[in-house]
Design an enzyme around this catalytic site. Structure first.
Site, mmCIF file in Angstrom:
data_model
loop_
_atom_site.group_PDB
_atom_site.id
_atom_site.type_symbol
_atom_site.label_atom_id
_atom_site.label_comp_id
_atom_site.label_asym_id
_atom_site.label_seq_id
_atom_site.Cartn_x
_atom_site.Cartn_y
_atom_site.Cartn_z
ATOM 1 N N GLU A 302 0.840 -1.210 0.000
ATOM 2 C CA GLU A 302 0.000 0.000 0.000
ATOM 3 C C GLU A 302 0.870 1.253 0.000
ATOM 4 O O GLU A 302 0.568 2.234 -0.676
ATOM 5 C CB GLU A 302 -0.946 0.010 1.202
ATOM 6 C CG GLU A 302 -1.822 -1.236 1.346
ATOM 7 C CD GLU A 302 -2.536 -1.664 0.079
ATOM 8 O OE1 GLU A 302 -2.859 -0.801 -0.763
ATOM 9 O OE2 GLU A 302 -2.754 -2.886 -0.083
ATOM 10 N N HIS A 305 2.197 1.982 -3.442
ATOM 11 C CA HIS A 305 1.185 2.537 -4.342
ATOM 12 C C HIS A 305 1.236 4.065 -4.380
ATOM 13 O O HIS A 305 0.736 4.672 -5.328
ATOM 14 C CB HIS A 305 -0.214 2.127 -3.888
ATOM 15 C CG HIS A 305 -0.758 0.889 -4.539
ATOM 16 N ND1 HIS A 305 -0.664 0.646 -5.887
ATOM 17 C CD2 HIS A 305 -1.441 -0.169 -4.014
ATOM 18 C CE1 HIS A 305 -1.256 -0.517 -6.163
ATOM 19 N NE2 HIS A 305 -1.727 -1.030 -5.050
ATOM 20 N N GLU A 324 -1.216 -2.467 -10.175
ATOM 21 C CA GLU A 324 -1.185 -3.636 -9.288
ATOM 22 C C GLU A 324 -0.025 -4.591 -9.602
ATOM 23 O O GLU A 324 0.676 -5.021 -8.693
ATOM 24 C CB GLU A 324 -2.527 -4.372 -9.316
ATOM 25 C CG GLU A 324 -3.699 -3.554 -8.771
ATOM 26 C CD GLU A 324 -3.490 -3.042 -7.350
ATOM 27 O OE1 GLU A 324 -2.553 -3.515 -6.657
ATOM 28 O OE2 GLU A 324 -4.258 -2.154 -6.921
#
Ligand code: TRP
Ligand code: ZN
Length: 901
Positions: A302, A305, A324
């Site tokens: 996370e 990202h 992803e």
């Protein structure tokens, strides 16, 4: 407003937005059943794009008012359609104010704004923001957000949103507010809000450019002692991204929030990551080594990202793997580096082994989850061309195969070339919403390399087969390896294009040592592993000066996501198990040998023939197991049999009952024939001192627990005594649960009492109870007189701790049964299938995303034995005909029944 027969959305239909929302001001008046949301949109026409209306999506939201530039619009300008509202605007800019009402307390979908344990939480990816207010809810609509959250202070003392806190204060009636400004433009799927009773673990750290930032991990009161590992993981992730990619945190504050009710693992909302509590909370008494490892990788995922996904985002959802696949690759590399670094104290070999073990783990996941997906009705390229429900495309293909495609680029271009491509990507596209082509073009440009053919990996579904055939010319001392490729057809793709496949190869001499690889007209003779590039149907690679006929080791490190077809007899597999210098391939040799033995046993079981395990296999298995020069974590990987799901995939037709009989027999044989070795291992591997999360200790615990499993399976008394003893002493969850699992996966009469005492001890600990549910759901029947596991699962659904509304519980108990217990699920009388249909329908009424994931456990039904298929079909049809079925489940069942391409 979704319809049951959702039309397919096509990648080819992409149209840029005619209007952009430069800024949005949101005001939330939070109330459990009647939350009011006021949204002010500052819209500007994009003059580069053909003129068109402004389309706002909305779902399950009640429109209270809509004003354009301060006035009530004429009715002809505002058109309601199936997706939301179409606004016909004049001029080049407009200010739109929308007031909506929503009911978070009734939102059981966990998408949009919902309640969990009295707090308010959001989940907006992929299309949850439209369940909060009317908005162009697509990733290429990037806006600057200012958010004011207002709520009751006693029940929601903490008010969070993306970015920086700029103002807060008290209001009448026990209410308060906080105002947040996110300086970075973002798509709506990255919006987040949390209003709840939470406490934070805080750290202040300095970034590479010497900025001070505040890190927070928010958890429920009483869980602060479980937040430390997530915080450490976050700090390590930040450092790693600075060192590896030169990427730094861009905000003054970065928050992680743990929530108990959550559809997936975690969500990368800008500056405010929201996590399933399973991937945050850990302390030695409640979390296993595997939990610690998963937390580290999800926190990293996370966090990463923030650059790969948030700063540069996706133009449309077909590009999902852009963020992803790349981010999974990054988290895999991070975890490998962390494990390697921690293991370094034990020497270079220990570090290399720790990295290989991580690679093995990742490939296990790929083979168990992605290969079946790629061989079934849901097969899709990592960049799909069409979908009905985007939530169904957060798949192992987009994530895990997507990461393998990025890894191949890394292999083909080298670490430095890959980094140069990344740098170029950020220099071109920071702040933009882009496509997979944009990414690969950067890799091509930075490296002066044509990657057009490589792009076929983005377009093509199905697992490619690579066949390798070697031949040795003793006189000429030449070894020729001929590689060929073939990708089987998948739904909607009868013909396949040729791929660029990096195949890492080594040649092993008769003494077990790698031979230096020499190619004609080349001087570099040092390398013992070379990456061959297969881009044609068939290619031959010649190695010269090869003094003996070698044993080839092909696809080292799993250099491409393919199925390798290489004819090897048992002796060769045993040889590579003993000598392959590539740890991944050495492991793979054990898995291939085990697979061969298990499938032969299953065939014998199906035919009613007597079962026997070949001595050669036991000898090779034992030699590896007892080789103390190998790291215990590696030995645990090698001694763990291939998963039942993977084996079913390799069986034609899939027949769970004889497969289970084969596995029970093999576990008992290996347990009893190697009993002394397992017992000795158990003694030698004991870890002294307090628990620490460390690969060396984790490896010892993993192998010791596996030893208990084999001993308990074979009912070796000293092993059972040890399992009971380890369970009673219970130093940490890895050991305690390992002992419990060994007891439960055996015919031991101690099972029942152990399960009860575990339940009593952790009655108030939801995450620990999830393990308890999952273990029982996946339990084998070691004694045919026992009740079917389905009866136990039904009983567990009535346990006070179980709830169909909590995804973790559903995945543990129902997912555990459908996915991890094929022999019981596929009982010959069809009872499992009827139960499946009943649960899918019940879940779908609450939470379509979760229902759809559970529904997928029967999608590969056509691979099963005909008698089972005959019982499955009516259940699929029952679900298909259920009134009010969600588009999520409808798409899965439709594809399973073959109603749509
Ligand atoms: N983007 C998230 C991740 O990869 C996952 C995600 C997508 C998600 N959709 C979701 C999480 C819905 C929760 C609910 O990390
Ligand atoms: Zn992700």
């Amino acid at each position: 407003m979704k319809t049951e027969h959702a039309p397919a959305i096509l990648r080819a239909d992409y149209q840029p937005l005619a209007w952009q929302i430069e800024r949005i001001e949101l005001h939330f008046h939070l109330d459990p059943s009647a939350t009011r949301v006021t949204s002010r949109l500052h819209c500007v026409r994009d003059v580069r794009v053909p003129a068109g209306p402004l389309r706002l999506c909305g779902e399950d939201v009640e429109l209270l008012s809509l004003r354009i530039d301060g006035a009530e619009p004429e009715s002809t300008r505002v058109v309601r359609d199936a997706v939301g509202i179409v606004l016909h605007l004049d001029g080049d800019s407009a200010e739109i104010e929308i007031v909506t009402r929503i009911d978070p307390s009734a939102n059981t979908t966990l998408s949009g704004l919902y309640q969990s344990r009295g707090g308010f939480f959001t989940q907006c990816e992929a299309e949850g923001f439209r369940r909060i207010t009317f908005f162009p809810d697509r990733p290429d609509a990037m806006s600057r957000y200012t958010v004011t959250v207002e709520a009751d202070k006693a029940s929601c003392p903490v008010l969070l949103s993306n970015g920086n806190l700029v103002e807060q204060g008290e209001l009448e009636g026990g209410r308060h507010y906080a105002k947040w400004v996110d300086p970075f433009p973002k798509p709506s799927y990255l919006f987040a809000l949390v209003a709840a009773k939470l406490v934070a673990l805080e750290r202040r750290v300095t970034t590479a450019s010497r900025r001070d930032v505040l890190l927070q991990v928010w958890v429920e009161d009483g869980n602060l002692d479980r937040a430390g590992h997530a915080m450490d993981s976050l700090m390590h992730s930040m450092r790693w991204d600075e060192e590896t990619f030169g990427l730094e945190l861009d905000l003054d504050r970065f928050m992680i929030v743990a929530v108990s009710d959550f559809n997936m693992g975690a969500m990368e909302n800008k500056g405010l990551n929201i996590f399933n509590s399973k991937y945050v909370l850990a302390k030695p008494e409640t979390a296993t080594d595997v939990d610690y490892e998963n937390i580290e990788s999800v926190v990293a995922h996370e966090y990463f990202h923030n650059w790969t996904g948030n700063r540069v985002t996706c133009r449309d959802w077909f590009q999902l793997t852009l963020k992803e696949g790349l981010t999974v690759f990054r988290d895999q590399q991070f975890s490998a580096d962390m494990l390697g670094r921690m293991a370094e104290a034990g020497g270079e070999a220990a570090a290399a082994s720790a990295r290989a073990v991580k690679r093995i783990d990742d490939v296990r996941v790929l083979r168990a989850a992605q290969f079946p997906e790629d061989a079934g009705p849901m097969a899709h390229p990592i960049r799909p061309d069409r979908y009905q429900e985007i939530n169904n495309f957060y798949t192992a293909t987009v994530y895990e195969k997507g990461a393998e495609v990025i890894r191949m680029l890394h292999t083909l271009l080298g670490a430095e070339g890959f980094r140069n491509g990344m740098d170029l990507y950020f220099s071109y596209y920071d702040g933009q919403a882009v496509t997979c082509d944009d990414f690969v073009d950067c890799m091509a440009e930075a490296n002066g390399r044509d990657l057009d053919q490589f792009m076929n990996w983005y377009a093509q579904a199905g697992t490619p087969r690579v066949k390798a055939v070697g031949s040795y010319d003793a006189e000429g001392r030449v070894y020729t390896l001929t590689l060929s490729q073939r990708t089987p057809p998948t739904p909607g793709q009868p013909e396949k294009q040729l791929l660029v496949i990096p195949v890492a190869v080594g040649l092993i001499g008769p003494d077990g040592a790698d031979l230096p690889l020499r190619v004609a007209h080349e001087n570099n003779a040092g390398a013992t592993t070379r990456v061959l590039e297969l881009s044609e149907v068939e290619q031959s690679f010649r190695f010269v000066d090869v003094p003996f006929e070698p044993v080839p080791s092909v696809l080292r490190g799993f250099s491409a996501p393919v199925i390798l077809e290489l004819d090897e007899d048992d002796a060769r597999l045993a040889f590579r198990m003993a000598h392959d210098s590539d740890a991944f391939n050495r492991w793979d040799a054990t898995q291939r040998y085990a697979e061969r033995v298990i499938l032969a046993l299953a065939a014998d079981a199906a035919a009613g023939r007597p079962l026997a395990v070949p001595d050669g296999f036991v000898a090779a298995f034992r030699a590896l197991l007892t080789n103390d020069s190998l790291d215990p974590a590696f030995r645990a990987q090698a001694a763990a049999l291939p998963s039942e799901g993977y084996l079913l995939e390799r069986m034609e037709p899939a027949d769970p009952a004889p497969l289970r009989a084969a596995l029970v027999f093999l576990m008992r044989e290996l347990g009893s024939r190697l009993a002394d070795d397992w017992l000795k291992l158990g003694d030698a591997l004991a870890v002294d001192g307090p628990y620490r999360y460390h690969p060396a200790d984790a490896g010892r615990r993993a192998l010791a627990n596996l030893a208990l499993r084999y001993l308990a399976a074979a009912e070796i008394e000293p092993g059972l005594v040890r399992a009971r003893d380890q369970f009673e002493r219970f130093g940490n969850m890895t050991e305690g649960f390992g002992a419990l699992a060994a007891l439960v996966q055996s015919a031991s009469p101690a099972r029942k009492a152990a399960l009860e005492s575990f339940h009593a001890r952790f009655a108030n600990d939801a995450l620990v109870l999830d393990k308890w549910f999952a273990l029982q759901a996946a339990a084998w029947r070691w004694d045919p007189s026992e009740e079917p596991v389905l009866e136990r699962v039904r009983a567990l659904m009535r346990d006070a701790a179980f709830s169909l509304g909590n995804p973790n519980k559903v995945y543990a108990l129902l997912g555990g049964f459908f996915r991890n217990n094929p022999a019981e699920f596929h009982a010959a009388n069809g009872s499992g299938y009827a139960f499946w249909a009943e649960q899918v329908i019940a879940l779908d009424a609450k939470n379509p995303q979760v229902a759809s994931r559970i529904a997928r456990s029967l999608e590969n039904w056509r691979r099963f034995a005909p008698a089972l298929q005959a019982r499955i079909r009516p259940e699929l049809e029952k679900v298909a005909a259920a009134p009010g079925l969600s588009p999520d489940v409808a798409e899965i069942i439709g594809k399973a029944l073959g109603n749509e391409g």
